[in-house]
Design a protein around this motif. Sequence first.
Motif, PDB file in Angstrom:
ATOM      1  N   GLU A 168      89.473  63.077 -60.538  1.00 27.80           N
ATOM      2  CA  GLU A 168      89.903  62.239 -59.417  1.00 27.80           C
ATOM      3  C   GLU A 168      88.774  62.056 -58.403  1.00 27.80           C
ATOM      4  OE1 GLU A 168      93.341  62.093 -55.927  1.00 27.80           O
ATOM      5  OE2 GLU A 168      93.087  63.873 -57.191  1.00 27.80           O
ATOM      6  N   ALA A 169      88.044  63.144 -58.112  1.00 19.03           N
ATOM      7  CA  ALA A 169      86.942  63.044 -57.155  1.00 19.03           C
ATOM      8  C   ALA A 169      85.841  62.120 -57.684  1.00 19.03           C
ATOM      9  CB  ALA A 169      86.380  64.428 -56.863  1.00 19.03           C
ATOM     10  N   ALA A 170      85.582  62.162 -58.986  1.00 19.68           N
ATOM     11  CA  ALA A 170      84.555  61.296 -59.572  1.00 19.68           C
ATOM     12  C   ALA A 170      84.976  59.831 -59.522  1.00 19.68           C
ATOM     13  CB  ALA A 170      84.283  61.725 -61.009  1.00 19.68           C
ATOM     14  N   VAL A 171      86.250  59.562 -59.801  1.00 22.25           N
ATOM     15  CA  VAL A 171      86.734  58.179 -59.725  1.00 22.25           C
ATOM     16  C   VAL A 171      86.648  57.658 -58.302  1.00 22.25           C
ATOM     17  CG1 VAL A 171      88.759  56.708 -60.007  1.00 22.25           C
ATOM     18  CG2 VAL A 171      88.226  58.434 -61.740  1.00 22.25           C
ATOM     19  N   GLU A 172      87.010  58.478 -57.331  1.00 17.82           N
ATOM     20  CA  GLU A 172      86.942  58.070 -55.931  1.00 17.82           C
ATOM     21  C   GLU A 172      85.505  57.783 -55.510  1.00 17.82           C
ATOM     22  OE1 GLU A 172      88.440  59.669 -51.525  1.00 17.82           O
ATOM     23  OE2 GLU A 172      88.428  61.000 -53.275  1.00 17.82           O
ATOM     24  N   GLU A 173      84.582  58.628 -55.917  1.00 22.93           N
ATOM     25  CA  GLU A 173      83.180  58.417 -55.573  1.00 22.93           C
ATOM     26  C   GLU A 173      82.637  57.153 -56.237  1.00 22.93           C
ATOM     27  OE1 GLU A 173      79.680  59.252 -53.551  1.00 22.93           O
ATOM     28  OE2 GLU A 173      81.632  60.252 -53.417  1.00 22.93           O
ATOM     29  N   GLY A 174      83.011  56.926 -57.488  1.00 12.53           N
ATOM     30  CA  GLY A 174      82.558  55.731 -58.190  1.00 12.53           C
ATOM     31  C   GLY A 174      83.088  54.456 -57.561  1.00 12.53           C
ATOM     32  N   ARG A 175      84.344  54.478 -57.142  1.00  9.33           N
ATOM     33  CA  ARG A 175      84.898  53.301 -56.473  1.00  9.33           C
ATOM     34  C   ARG A 175      84.195  53.056 -55.142  1.00  9.33           C
ATOM     35  NH1 ARG A 175      91.514  53.110 -57.266  1.00  9.33           N
ATOM     36  NH2 ARG A 175      91.503  52.941 -59.547  1.00  9.33           N
ATOM     37  N   GLY A 176      83.859  54.123 -54.440  1.00  3.99           N
ATOM     38  CA  GLY A 176      83.136  53.960 -53.175  1.00  3.99           C
ATOM     39  C   GLY A 176      81.760  53.353 -53.369  1.00  3.99           C
TER      40      GLY A 176
END
Length: 314
Positions: free
Chosen positions: A46-54
């Motif tokens: 989840e943290a990786a997806v959030e960072e990638g979207r940012g």
Amino acid sequence: MTGDGVNDAPALKQADIGIAMGITGTEVAKEAAAMLLTDDNFASIEAAVEEGRGVFDNLVKFIVWTLPANFGEGLVIVAAILLGVALPITPLQILWINMTSAGVMGLTLAFEPIDKNIMQRPPRHPAAPILGPVLLLRVTLASVLLMLGAFGLFLWSLKTGENAEQARTVAVNVFVIGELFYLFNCRSMTHSPFHVGFFSNVWLWGGVGLMITLQLFVHLCAGDEPPVRQRADRPGRLGADHGGGAGHLFGCRGGESMAAKRGGEIICGAANRTEESVGAPLAVRTAGAKFGPASGPPTKSVACRVFLERIAPC
């Protein structure tokens, strides 16, 4: 798709993104997966997806911000050519705008904080374009506004009696200041700057301050001295003047200006080339004669500078 066993390998291979457990996963699962979860913690996904979207969001912000300036500059040049007027901005000025604004202001968008509701969005389709119809319309509108502002104020400056160099300075500042305010608008694609907060990205304010400082330095500290010519009332001295003094420097008679240079000859004519004709096709009236180079020309640097400032813009 996540998995750790041998039986998960086909699914990991077929999935868009197969994630294998880095600690408990088998070697077969790791080889079939596209990504390894080194700590076996699903929260890391989840943290990786959030960072990638940012990161993707900030990339889109930079593209939406920088395209209108480039398109606006191109539209200004096209409009000037179609209307047959002097170019509002020179190639060197375009280079200055692109290099300084993109490096000083544009890069600050990379430090924009991640939107709080970014994980509430649905997944983005992999085949979707980076700029959708709404963003393309936004880029087009900003480009046209920059073009109208720069070109309109350029013509207005010429009409009010300013010379071409001063009018071009106005056009350049329109682009820089326009990009500066548009930068705040591009901090979010869905919310206004008031919702995002003006001080949530301190790097942006640093870039804005540095850009303003560079503009002030260029206009106030790095300006070249005015063109020089031999004054008619003091034929033995070179005085500062904004008139067409290139003819005096290259050996033309009093009251005449240098119209063109061919080989080793200087073509002199009546001083009929005004400041407003800078950048326009060179029209020389046959009111003068040909003279050779002056017997006592000034230094090469002065002559070259005046030649570039007075003749090259044609």
